[in-house]
Design an enzyme around this catalytic site. Structure first.
Site, PDB file in Angstrom:
ATOM      1  N   ALA A 109       0.805  -1.207   0.000  1.00 44.49           N
ATOM      2  CA  ALA A 109       0.000   0.000   0.000  1.00 44.49           C
ATOM      3  C   ALA A 109       0.844   1.265   0.000  1.00 44.49           C
ATOM      4  O   ALA A 109       0.573   2.197  -0.750  1.00 44.49           O
ATOM      5  CB  ALA A 109      -0.941   0.005   1.203  1.00 44.49           C
ATOM      6  N   CYS A 110       1.874   1.309   0.827  1.00 45.35           N
ATOM      7  CA  CYS A 110       2.591   2.580   0.973  1.00 45.35           C
ATOM      8  C   CYS A 110       4.096   2.386   1.028  1.00 45.35           C
ATOM      9  O   CYS A 110       4.788   3.146   1.683  1.00 45.35           O
ATOM     10  CB  CYS A 110       2.110   3.303   2.232  1.00 45.35           C
ATOM     11  SG  CYS A 110       2.336   2.353   3.742  1.00 45.35           S
ATOM     12  N   GLY A 111       4.593   1.345   0.387  1.00 44.74           N
ATOM     13  CA  GLY A 111       6.035   1.133   0.428  1.00 44.74           C
ATOM     14  C   GLY A 111       6.418   0.391   1.687  1.00 44.74           C
ATOM     15  O   GLY A 111       5.828  -0.626   2.019  1.00 44.74           O
TER      16      GLY A 111
END
Length: 258
Positions: A109-111
């Site tokens: 999702a966000c690294g």
């Protein structure tokens, strides 16, 4: 069977505005979905050649396997959307798939979010056995590498990863549109053949990223040479593992981190 390059029509436009129709070989780039023991693991954009080698090398780099016989079978299945590589791993390593898939999903999702993911991203590396490799061997390998890149000669658009002897003879080369894929293919080919570095080194036509450093270390490579520059993390990770680096390698000079 998939092909590695296709002839595509173009208009060649000169500086004076003249347009000439030509055909040019263009490298194939195909989605390759990797399934491990029936679990969807990753989708790579890759050249659709030497795919069993890719499966073995990718599995080693992901630490899903330790040796060639941890892979029971690799099956290629062509679909309209791409190619599915169905990899069957031995029972002794099967639980690694579930553990890694959980971390990969949480990273998507966000690294890299949170302490657990950072620890997964920069897991400890084993130490590699040093080798006494003369830099003259790297220059010798650079001078010969073009001869071992047939797809690049056709397309001008793919990377190469070469295993070279201690005296600079490239003896095994794999090509791919992705630098990571090319190295995975090389490592996988060596793994399947039961070959080791035997005092030699790897030469890559790419920059030196930390991922490539980690692949080299996990494959037991003593020295990694690349034609482009490294990142600071690549240098740091190589130093931690005792991997020798030679970067910005050209036919007349190269750099060795101190």
């Amino acid at each position: 069977m998939p092909v590695s390059a296709s002839q595509v029509p173009f208009a060649r436009i000169s500086a004076d505005g003249e347009s000439t129709p030509i055909d040019r070989a263009i490298a194939e780039e195909t989605p390759i979905a990797i399934e491990c023991n029936g679990i969807g693991y990753a989708v790579l954009m890759a050249t659709p050649a030497d795919l069993p080698d890719l499966a073995y090398g990718f599995a080693l780099a992901e630490r899903l396997i330790d040796r060639a016989d941890d892979v029971i079978d690799v099956n290629e299945h062509a679909t309209d959307a791409g190619i599915v590589l169905r990899v069957t791993l031995a029972e002794r390593v099967a639980m690694r798939i579930v553990d890694r898939v959980r971390h990969r999903v949480s990273e998507s999702a966000c690294g890299l979010c949170g302490i657990e993911n950072l620890e997964q991203a920069l897991r400890p590396l084993p130490r590699v056995e040093p080798a006494d490799i003369d830099d003259a061997a790297i220059f010798a390998a650079l001078a010969q590498l073009d001869q071992h890149q047939p797809l690049h000669r056709q397309t001008g658009a793919v990377h190469a990863a070469a295993a070279c002897t201690a005296d600079g003879e490239p003896w095994l080369v794999r090509e791919d549109v992705g630098r990571h894929n090319a190295f995975d293919k090389l490592i996988g080919a060596m793994l399947r053949a039961g070959a080791d570095w035997d005092g030699g080194f790897a030469l890559l036509t790419s920059r030196c990223s930390y991922e490539l450093v980690e692949k080299a270390v996990l494959a037991g490579c003593p020295l990694l040479a690349t034609i482009s520059a490294p990142t600071t993390l690549a240098i740091a990770r190589a130093a931690q593992a005792g991997l020798a680096l030679r970067v910005l390698a050209r036919r007349d000079a190269l750099l060795a981190p101190r």
